[in-house]
Design a protein around this motif. Structure first.
Motif, mmCIF file in Angstrom:
data_model
loop_
_atom_site.group_PDB
_atom_site.id
_atom_site.type_symbol
_atom_site.label_atom_id
_atom_site.label_comp_id
_atom_site.label_asym_id
_atom_site.label_seq_id
_atom_site.Cartn_x
_atom_site.Cartn_y
_atom_site.Cartn_z
ATOM 1 N N LEU A 198 0.820 -1.211 0.000
ATOM 2 C CA LEU A 198 0.000 0.000 0.000
ATOM 3 C C LEU A 198 0.858 1.267 0.000
ATOM 4 O O LEU A 198 0.527 2.258 -0.652
ATOM 5 C CB LEU A 198 -0.927 0.022 1.210
ATOM 6 N N ASP A 199 1.975 1.221 0.711
ATOM 7 C CA ASP A 199 2.864 2.383 0.773
ATOM 8 C C ASP A 199 3.543 2.660 -0.554
ATOM 9 O O ASP A 199 3.980 3.781 -0.825
ATOM 10 C CB ASP A 199 3.919 2.174 1.852
ATOM 11 N N ARG A 200 3.630 1.610 -1.400
ATOM 12 C CA ARG A 200 4.325 1.772 -2.697
ATOM 13 C C ARG A 200 3.366 2.088 -3.839
ATOM 14 O O ARG A 200 3.811 2.312 -4.971
ATOM 15 C CB ARG A 200 5.108 0.505 -3.022
ATOM 16 N N LEU A 201 2.062 2.068 -3.566
ATOM 17 C CA LEU A 201 1.130 2.355 -4.642
ATOM 18 C C LEU A 201 1.235 3.833 -5.031
ATOM 19 O O LEU A 201 1.445 4.702 -4.203
ATOM 20 C CB LEU A 201 -0.303 2.049 -4.197
ATOM 21 N N SER A 202 1.042 4.076 -6.323
ATOM 22 C CA SER A 202 1.167 5.445 -6.819
ATOM 23 C C SER A 202 -0.004 6.300 -6.358
ATOM 24 O O SER A 202 -1.081 5.785 -6.053
ATOM 25 C CB SER A 202 1.258 5.430 -8.335
#
Length: 252
Positions: free
Chosen positions: A248-252
């Motif tokens: 989730l932290d890496r989603l754009s």
């Protein structure tokens, strides 16, 4: 109570019980019959204990490999979700926003609903599969403009297939466990292996007690390890859902 403390209590309880039984059998057992059958009993014990050790070792290795494989699939599933989002970031609206929203919904379902169910050994419902189907439909109905977006659409579809495969592997790992028939064989084998030291006397009470307590503790520890490893999402393995939270932290 921690797993280590629970395991120690299992082994300690078995050791104390076996020591008590040794004293009782030494007190009331027949020494004459024991000495007469010591040679034959030793041969039978070697066969039974050897077969049981092979079975226990095979199961432990299989469960350990399955736990490692399940952890790899969890990481693969989370990474593939991120790859789907990144590839879909180049798609036109409303596909771009729709994919991002569905991925976040899917992660929420996995972390908040599926993970507790897998830890309890319960069946996972179809909500996750339905969300992935909606994600597939959103990607397939996107209308790319040019070769670049067409390529990104194909990449998103390929990565989504990786999610499907990794998800199925994760759910299979949660449902595998140890077959009841195998558990029956383990328990019977353990019982037979533990029976022989009580039937035949050792040279002294101390030597027989040491042999019996060591054997009992080892077998109980093996059973405890198998029990803890049978569900990679609970017990001694306890694979966390951190890979999805990190995704989730890496989603754009």
């Amino acid at each position: 109570m921690s797993i280590y403390l629970t395991g120690a209590l299992w082994v300690l309880g078995a050791a104390v019980l076996s020591a008590v039984l040794v004293v009782i059998t030494r007190r009331f057992g027949s020494e004459e019959v024991s000495e007469k059958n010591l040679g034959a009993g030793g041969s039978v014990f070697s066969i039974v204990a050897g077969l049981h050790a092979v079975l226990a070792a095979f199961i432990l290795i299989s469960l350990f490999d399955a736990a490692n494989g399940a952890e790899e699939q969890v990481q693969k599933e989370a990474n593939a979700l991120v790859a789907v989002d990144w590839a879909s970031d180049s798609l036109p609206e409303p596909a771009k926003s729709g994919v991002d929203e569905l991925i976040r919904d899917y992660v929420s379902i996995v972390v908040q609903d599926e993970w507790p169910r897998m830890r309890e050994g319960e069946n996972v419902d179809n909500q996750g599969w339905l969300t992935l189907n909606r994600l597939r439909d959103t990607i397939s109905t996107a209308a790319p403009n040019g070769d670049w977006q067409e390529d990104r659409k194909a990449e998103a579809a390929n990565q989504l297939w990786q999610v499907y495969q990794a998800r199925q592997e994760r759910l299979d790992a949660a449902d595998n466990g140890v077959n009841p028939v195998v558990w029956l064989a383990l328990l019977i084998g353990t019982g037979l292996s533990l029976l022989f030291p009580y039937l035949f006397r050792g040279p002294t009470l101390t030597s027989q007690m040491l042999i019996t307590v060591t054997l009992t503790s080892t077998l109980v520890l093996l059973l405890f390890a198998i029990y803890q490893l049978q569900n990679p999402f609970d017990g001694g393995v306890l694979i966390p859902s951190d890979a999805f939270s990190s995704a989730l932290d890496r989603l754009s």
